[in-house]
Write an enzyme that holds these catalytic residues in place. Sequence first.
Site, PDB file in Angstrom:
ATOM      1  CD  GLU A  50      -1.747  -2.351   1.658  1.00  0.00           C
ATOM      2  OE1 GLU A  50      -0.548  -2.580   1.976  1.00  0.00           O
ATOM      3  OE2 GLU A  50      -2.646  -3.205   1.775  1.00  0.00           O
ATOM      4  CG  PHE A 112     -10.209  -9.532  11.046  1.00  0.00           C
ATOM      5  CD1 PHE A 112      -8.980  -9.914  11.573  1.00  0.00           C
ATOM      6  CD2 PHE A 112     -10.377  -9.563   9.663  1.00  0.00           C
ATOM      7  CE1 PHE A 112      -7.939 -10.317  10.751  1.00  0.00           C
ATOM      8  CE2 PHE A 112      -9.335  -9.963   8.830  1.00  0.00           C
ATOM      9  CZ  PHE A 112      -8.110 -10.336   9.375  1.00  0.00           C
ATOM     10  CD  GLN A 113      -7.529  -7.165   7.713  1.00  0.00           C
ATOM     11  OE1 GLN A 113      -8.383  -6.933   6.876  1.00  0.00           O
ATOM     12  NE2 GLN A 113      -6.348  -7.674   7.417  1.00  0.00           N
ATOM     13  CE  LYS A 162     -18.038  -7.124   3.970  1.00  0.00           C
ATOM     14  NZ  LYS A 162     -17.801  -8.409   4.576  1.00  0.00           N
ATOM     15  CG  MET A 479      22.280  12.713   3.732  1.00  0.00           C
ATOM     16  SD  MET A 479      23.486  13.878   3.056  1.00  0.00           S
ATOM     17  CE  MET A 479      22.595  14.547   1.656  1.00  0.00           C
TER      18      MET A 479
HETATM   19  C1  LIG Z   1      12.109   6.070   5.415  1.00  0.00           C
HETATM   20  C2  LIG Z   1      13.366   6.752   5.850  1.00  0.00           C
HETATM   21  N1  LIG Z   1      14.150   6.191   6.789  1.00  0.00           N
HETATM   22  C3  LIG Z   1      15.306   6.786   7.172  1.00  0.00           C
HETATM   23  C4  LIG Z   1      15.683   7.981   6.633  1.00  0.00           C
HETATM   24  C5  LIG Z   1      16.971   8.683   7.094  1.00  0.00           C
HETATM   25  N2  LIG Z   1      17.909   8.765   5.972  1.00  0.00           N
HETATM   26  C6  LIG Z   1      18.085   9.881   5.246  1.00  0.00           C
HETATM   27  S1  LIG Z   1      19.143   9.710   3.991  1.00  0.00           S
HETATM   28  C7  LIG Z   1      19.445   8.109   4.408  1.00  0.00           C
HETATM   29  C8  LIG Z   1      20.392   7.275   3.605  1.00  0.00           C
HETATM   30  C9  LIG Z   1      19.961   7.131   2.185  1.00  0.00           C
HETATM   31  O1  LIG Z   1      20.731   6.117   1.597  1.00  0.00           O
HETATM   32  P1  LIG Z   1      20.613   5.776   0.074  1.00  0.00           P
HETATM   33  O2  LIG Z   1      19.206   5.623  -0.331  1.00  0.00           O
HETATM   34  O3  LIG Z   1      21.495   4.621  -0.207  1.00  0.00           O
HETATM   35  O4  LIG Z   1      21.120   7.103  -0.619  1.00  0.00           O
HETATM   36  P2  LIG Z   1      22.558   7.792  -0.671  1.00  0.00           P
HETATM   37  O5  LIG Z   1      22.583   8.775   0.451  1.00  0.00           O
HETATM   38  O6  LIG Z   1      23.595   6.728  -0.523  1.00  0.00           O
HETATM   39  O7  LIG Z   1      22.616   8.462  -1.991  1.00  0.00           O
HETATM   40  C10 LIG Z   1      18.717   7.745   5.547  1.00  0.00           C
HETATM   41  C11 LIG Z   1      18.770   6.410   6.199  1.00  0.00           C
HETATM   42  C12 LIG Z   1      14.822   8.540   5.673  1.00  0.00           C
HETATM   43  N3  LIG Z   1      15.074   9.714   5.106  1.00  0.00           N
HETATM   44  N4  LIG Z   1      13.694   7.901   5.284  1.00  0.00           N
END
Ligand SMILES: Cc1ncc(C[n+]2csc(CCOP(=O)(O)OP(=O)(O)O)c2C)c(N)n1
Length: 593
Positions: A50, A112-113, A162, A479
């Site tokens: 979803e 349920f749900q 529903k 990042m």
């Molecule tokens: C759903 C979610 N969980 C955690 C984060 C925190 N977060 C921000 S950037 C990042 C790393 C992103 O890694 P990647 O997708 O490999 O991209 P890169 O920075 O290597 O280009 C994280 C864990 C987030 N923004 N969104």
Amino acid sequence: MKITGAEIFCESLRREGVKTVFGLPGGVVLKIFDVLCQQKDIELVLTRHEQGAAHMAEGYAKATGKAGVVLVTSGPGMTNIVTGLADAYMDSVPLVAFTGQVSTDLIGNDAFQEADNVGISRPCTKHNVLVKDVKDLALAIKEAFYIATSGRPGPVLVDIPKDVSTAKAEFIYPDKVTLRGYNPAVDGSKNQIKLAAEEIMKAKKPMIYVGGGAVFSDAADEIKELAEITQIPVTMTLMGLGSFPGTHPLSLGMLGMHGGYWTNMAMHHADLLIAVGARFDDRVTGKLDAFCPEARVIHIDIDPTSIKKTFHAHIPIVGDVKTVLRQMNVALRSLDGNPKEMQSRRAPWLKQVGDWRKTHPLTYKQDDKITKPQYVIEKLFELTNHDAIVATDVGQHQMFAAQYFKGSRPRTWLTSGGLGTMGFGFPAAIGAQKAFPDRLVLCITSEGSFQMNLQELVVAAEHKLPVKIVLLNNGVHGMVRQWQDLFYESRYSASLLGKMPDFVKLADAYGIAGLRALKPAEVEPVLKEGLKHKGPVLMDIHTDPFENCYPMIPAGGAQHEMMLEDPPELEITRKGGSHKRKVDEEEKGVLPA
Ligand SMILES: Cc1ncc(C[n+]2csc(CCOP(=O)(O)OP(=O)(O)O)c2C)c(N)n1
């Protein structure tokens, strides 16, 4: 003649011009799915999660400007779209989400749900409603679309029990709705606009600062006219990208945490800020008390609650951005100013900004051993002739894409700005491609984000949606690793991803073409082949795990206090510390070479 709630649902969608619904079924919405699958002119895209449905609907909405539509079941179906709702709420995306609910006689019984869909979604929707009587369903749907798409757009949730979907009522669809207390302003105050125009004529170092509101308001032409008649440089937020051509001589690109040096310096020294559909988000302003210290501020926004929310405005103008800018451009033309004189008055300011850009441009060093992510984006920009819809995920790759893919049209840049949702990019690209099957749609992602919603590969394959996935595979949560390098003495806690799937085999498993570039020399041929490929394709491009994204305003720093390159001590912290053994292991085996 009376018809069922499920039929009212489909008929109402038809009246709203809905062509595509993204969703996944379950017990309480079976009647709606049953009627929906019999409709010839409304297509149902079955997603595999979803969350995927919600982001696809967002991608569809961002690319078209129309409301994206989601249909899911109660309980876990609803809770799985909460991230999408929150994302749409932060980024003002028009979305209408229909959730199933247990029958009205069971509500409150822990059936349920059962979940409190209205309660759960209250803080992340513009409006939500539980429809308790089938007679109210058509009006609730009409209101949902109106609220989602008018004023400052946003997500709306309609919860359908529903028994409401099976009960019958006469179908009466209102032509229009009026809601007490909800009358979004369109025109701006003439007086305020006149004052603003006079300020603009007087200013010596003005800046136009454009946010996502300009994209939703379709104000690109008016912004261009304003910039050109007044010779004022334009900067865009992450959400505003595309509302002014990135290659235009007056474009300063993105501002804020990873904005250009010249852009942030120009903001810092500006004497007038014309904020257009932007909300002075903390990623833009950095330290608020040091933000634009010399500037008078004109703030144009359709949402009065955005004005003066975080930053002062000397001339607030509430109204639709496009309409207000039109009025403003008329007012500017009618003032006594002479355009030639205006241009020569701006010359020293434009020269100063140009000098900042010359002394500190965006840079990276590409050798023949390891691919830099910036190089891939620059190549992509060149090979696509700048013309593509680009959806991104969240992380370094998102910022590199914002810096180097200088889009020229609104609604071609789809990214999760406010919530920063990893896992947004790929489903959003699918949603956009569904809306525009013949346009080039790129998904610029990285292995961390991509793995959050990769199950939707099957949707791209099944619907033959030719999304081009450019996966910048650095083997790390780049990042996070960057922040750990800069602020946590290179202790890489949970940012080195270790075991990685073989993305080319994964693409193959889903029936999608997969390509890989391990070295810089392989990047261009892989991009060329991938872009030429007729169907969906996943390009697994191995990039430098230790490249950092600059400029960078450290969190809480002032706008002009940017880091422009790795600090000298980084080499030392990277070599020492508890993480070293892990890094060595990763470098030997799992991380891409
Ligand atoms: C759903 C979610 N969980 C955690 C984060 C925190 N977060 C921000 S950037 C990042 C790393 C992103 O890694 P990647 O997708 O490999 O991209 P890169 O920075 O290597 O280009 C994280 C864990 C987030 N923004 N969104």
